[in-house]
Structures are given as structure tokens and as C-alpha cells.
Design a protein around this motif. Structure first.
Motif, PDB file in Angstrom:
ATOM      1  N   ILE A 197      -0.880   8.299  -8.242  1.00  0.00           N
ATOM      2  CA  ILE A 197      -2.169   8.871  -7.842  1.00  0.00           C
ATOM      3  C   ILE A 197      -3.279   8.329  -8.740  1.00  0.00           C
ATOM      4  N   GLN A 214      -0.934   8.928   4.085  1.00  0.00           N
ATOM      5  CA  GLN A 214       0.414   9.291   3.597  1.00  0.00           C
ATOM      6  C   GLN A 214       0.711  10.748   3.931  1.00  0.00           C
ATOM      7  N   LEU A 237       0.837  -1.210   0.000  1.00  0.00           N
ATOM      8  CA  LEU A 237       0.000   0.000   0.000  1.00  0.00           C
ATOM      9  C   LEU A 237       0.865   1.251   0.000  1.00  0.00           C
ATOM     10  N   ASN A 238       1.940   1.200   0.781  1.00  0.00           N
ATOM     11  CA  ASN A 238       2.856   2.337   0.831  1.00  0.00           C
ATOM     12  C   ASN A 238       3.491   2.561  -0.540  1.00  0.00           C
ATOM     13  N   THR A 266       0.691   4.123  -2.830  1.00  0.00           N
ATOM     14  CA  THR A 266       0.276   5.499  -2.526  1.00  0.00           C
ATOM     15  C   THR A 266       1.456   6.475  -2.580  1.00  0.00           C
ATOM     16  N   GLU A 311      -6.199   6.209   2.449  1.00  0.00           N
ATOM     17  CA  GLU A 311      -4.800   5.782   2.350  1.00  0.00           C
ATOM     18  C   GLU A 311      -3.899   6.961   1.996  1.00  0.00           C
ATOM     19  N   TYR A 312      -4.372   7.784   1.058  1.00  0.00           N
ATOM     20  CA  TYR A 312      -3.563   8.950   0.664  1.00  0.00           C
ATOM     21  C   TYR A 312      -3.508   9.971   1.786  1.00  0.00           C
ATOM     22  N   ILE A 362      -9.675   4.300  -0.225  1.00  0.00           N
ATOM     23  CA  ILE A 362      -8.532   4.678  -1.081  1.00  0.00           C
ATOM     24  C   ILE A 362      -8.093   6.096  -0.731  1.00  0.00           C
TER      25      ILE A 362
END
Ligand code: UDP
Ligand code: MG
Length: 319
Positions: A237, A302, A229-230, A233, A298-299, A295
Motif C-alpha cells: 500500500i 482490486q 500492477l496486480n 497493488t 488501481e486499488y 493509483i
């Protein structure tokens, strides 16, 4: 630069590796000696171990090895476990400070074929700034890991991050690559994406993967998912754009559907009870919305960790 002046550093992230670390260091020292004897690297080439917060005797063994081999074996200890990517970053930046012309990262369990190291050095002498190790196969991986890794690389390619499949963190980086790395302060740096993105001249070396000699894999389902996932993200994009596209399509679809419902109600006058349709649509769009929010979340996650700009790791000791 003349070949025999190349100072090579080998970095090894270690998390609870007391069972393997001594024999790994001894094997790698003899590999280094072999390459030194051929005049390809300098005599002061060395090994740098990063103890990623081990709870076992890993650090004691590293200290013993340092006492035995002097500056041929050096290391740093984290106060706690920060994960393999951060250990690798600490290794890369650590050897830049200590001095080297190029650095190779390899796992503590020596699953990657140490005999490929010489080929990495040859590619460096041929002008490559990055040499990436590519696994010949994934025979040693479990069925689950093999297929999830394959899906991850496929997905990354679709999302525009063209990392070759079966890529690994077994790689050589030149001093120039380290200088660039130092300028990137982001906490969640995904090294496979990073070294691919910076666009330095890259060569590939294929190697065989061996089974782990002792102990067990330090990655589990959760840590692998978090790494994936890292990676996504931090480097793409496209998922956010897909969410926008899905939202737009849903709106268009709902408008058409609404028009049809109105038409049926007022012109055909035979509105069906429609309970099933309603429930299905409700469940579908409910799921879709939560997925899309996930989703986006997740960003935001970050951004959250980058904005705080906390140090990537905290060192306890170094030798
Ligand atoms: N590792 C680490 N920190 C962690 C997990 C792993 O430094 O939190 C190190 C580990 O000691 C090893 C390398 O990363 O040197 C790869 O780990 P492992 O061999 O367990 O992974 P696998 O080969 O199963 O992918
Ligand atoms: Mg391993």
C-alpha cells in the motif's frame, strides 16, 4: 519422511502450446524416471497439465498423453483463458487434492532448465519448504522485457516486497505450502509475492534459461503490465502513502506560493503577468491529480474484484 517416499508432482500451465507440449511431457517424464531411479522420489510421481483455455490442439494432445502414460500424466482444462497465475494456482490446488508431498511448477516451453528439478528435490530433502528458481541471466528475454522486469523488482523492493530479482515461477512448494495456499481465497493472488510473504523456509536454485523451443511468448505488453500492477497493488500500500505524501507536499507548497503571491500583490505592488507560471502549474497539478486518482483507482479495482468473490476459474474437464 524418508527420501524415497517423496511423491513429486510437476505442474505445467499451457496456453496454446500444441507445438511443444508433447516433447515437454516426454522430456519431463524421463527427468522424473532419472530421479526415481536414484531413489529420491516415489514411482507414483506424476505430471499435471493445466490447459488455460487453449484454442489449439493442446487439450487433445494432453488427452493423448494421458491415454499413453496413464496416471503419470493428468490434467485439467479451463473453460476459457484465465492467465498464467490462475493456471498455476489451479495446478497447485489440483495436485494437493490428487496427492503429493511437493510440487514443482515449470513452463510448457521448457525454457527453464529441467535438470535443475533434481536440485529442487535435494533442497526439499534438506528441509526447504519452498525452493525458488532464480535465473542466472535474462539473455533470452527481449531488451524491453529485461529492463521492465528489472524495474519491476526494484520497485517492489522499494515498496517493501523484497522479492529477489530474476525470480521466476519455476519453484518447488511443499505440501505444507499448499495447505497455506488453500487458506488464501483472494482472486488476484500474486504467487511470487505470496510464497515470499508466508515465510516458510526457502532455498534458492540457480538455473539457465533456454530460448523457447517453438511457438511464441504468450505474454504481451498489456498482460505483463497487468501482472505487474496486480503484483504491486496486491502486496503493497506504499503507493497510496506516496499519494498522501505528495498531496501534503503540494498543499504546503501551494500555501507558501499563495503567501508569496499575496505578499507581492499588497506589499511590492508589482504583480507580474505570470501567465506562463500559471499554465505550467495548472498542467503539472492537473497531471499529478489524475496520476494519483489512477493509483487509487488501481486499488479500488482490486477491492472491486475481491469483493465480488467470484470463483478464480471454471474447470471444463479433468483427467
Ligand atoms: N501461460 C498460461 N496462460 C496465459 C499465458 C501463458 O498458462 O495466459 C503459460 C504458457 O503456456 C507457459 C507459461 O505460462 O507455459 C509461460 O508463458 P510464456 O513461455 O509464453 O512466457 P515467457 O517465457 O515469454 O515469459
Ligand atoms: Mg517461455
Amino acid at each position: 519422511m524418508s527420501n524415497n517416499k517423496t511423491k513429486l508432482a510437476i505442474i505445467i500451465p499451457c496456453f496454446n502450446e500444441e507445438l511443444v507440449i508433447k516433447s515437454t511431457v516426454e522430456t519431463l517424464l524421463s527427468v522424473l524416471d532419472g530421479i526415481i531411479a536414484k531413489g529420491k522420489i516415489s514411482e507414483d510421481s506424476y505430471i499435471y497439465l493445466i490447459d488455460d483455455g487453449s484454442k489449439d490442439r493442446t487439450w487433445e494432445i494432453i488427452e493423448e498423453l494421458h491415454n499413453m502414460f496413464g496416471n503419470k500424466v493428468r490434467g485439467v482444462k479451463f473453460v476459457r483463458n484465465y492467465g498464467n497465475q490462475k493456471a498455476l494456482i489451479a495446478g497447485l490446488l489440483g495436485v494437493k487434492e490428487l496427492g503429493c508431498d511437493c510440487v514443482i511448477s515449470i513452463d510448457a516451453d521448457l525454457q527453464q532448465d529441467e535438470n535443475a528439478i533434481e536440485k529442487f528435490v535435494d533442497e526439499f530433502h534438506n528441509g526447504a519448504e519452498i525452493v525458488s528458481g532464480i535465473r542466472n541471466d535474462r539473455k533470452t528475454d527481449s531488451f524491453f522485457k529485461k529492463y521492465t522486469a528489472l524495474c519491476f523488482y526494484k520497485l517492489m523492493n522499494i515498496l517493501g516486497v523484497k522479492i529477489p530479482p530474476n525470480h521466476s515461477d519455476f519453484r518447488l512448494v511443499s505440501y505444507k505450502g499448499l495447505e497455506i495456499l488453500e487458506k488464501y481465497s483472494e482472486a488476484g493472488l500474486f504467487l511470487r509475492g505470496f510464497f515470499h510473504e508466508i515465510g516458510l523456509k526457502t532455498a534458492y536454485v540457480y538455473f539457465d534459461v533456454k530460448p523457447r523451443m517453438a511457438g511464441h511468448s504468450k505474454f504481451n505488453f498489456l498482460s505483463l503490465t497487468s501482472l505487474a500492477l496486480n503484483g504491486i497493488t496486491a502486496y503493497s500500500i506504499v503507493p497510496l502513502r506516496i499519494v498522501v505524501a505528495m498531496g501534503l507536499l503540494t498543499v504546503i507548497g501551494s500555501c507558501l506560493f499563495a503567501a508569496e503571491v499575496v505578499f507581492e500583490k499588497y506589499f511590492l505592488n508589482d504583480m507580474p503577468s505570470g501567465w506562463a507560471t500559471l499554465v505550467i502549474l495548472l498542467a503539472f497539478f492537473g497531471g499529478l491529480q489524475i496520476f494519483c486518482l489512477g493509483i487509487i483507482g488501481e486499488y479500488i479495482g482490486q477491492i472491486f474484484s475481491e469483493v465480488k468473490a467470484r470463483p478464480r476459474y471454471i474447470k471444463e474437464k479433468d483427467i
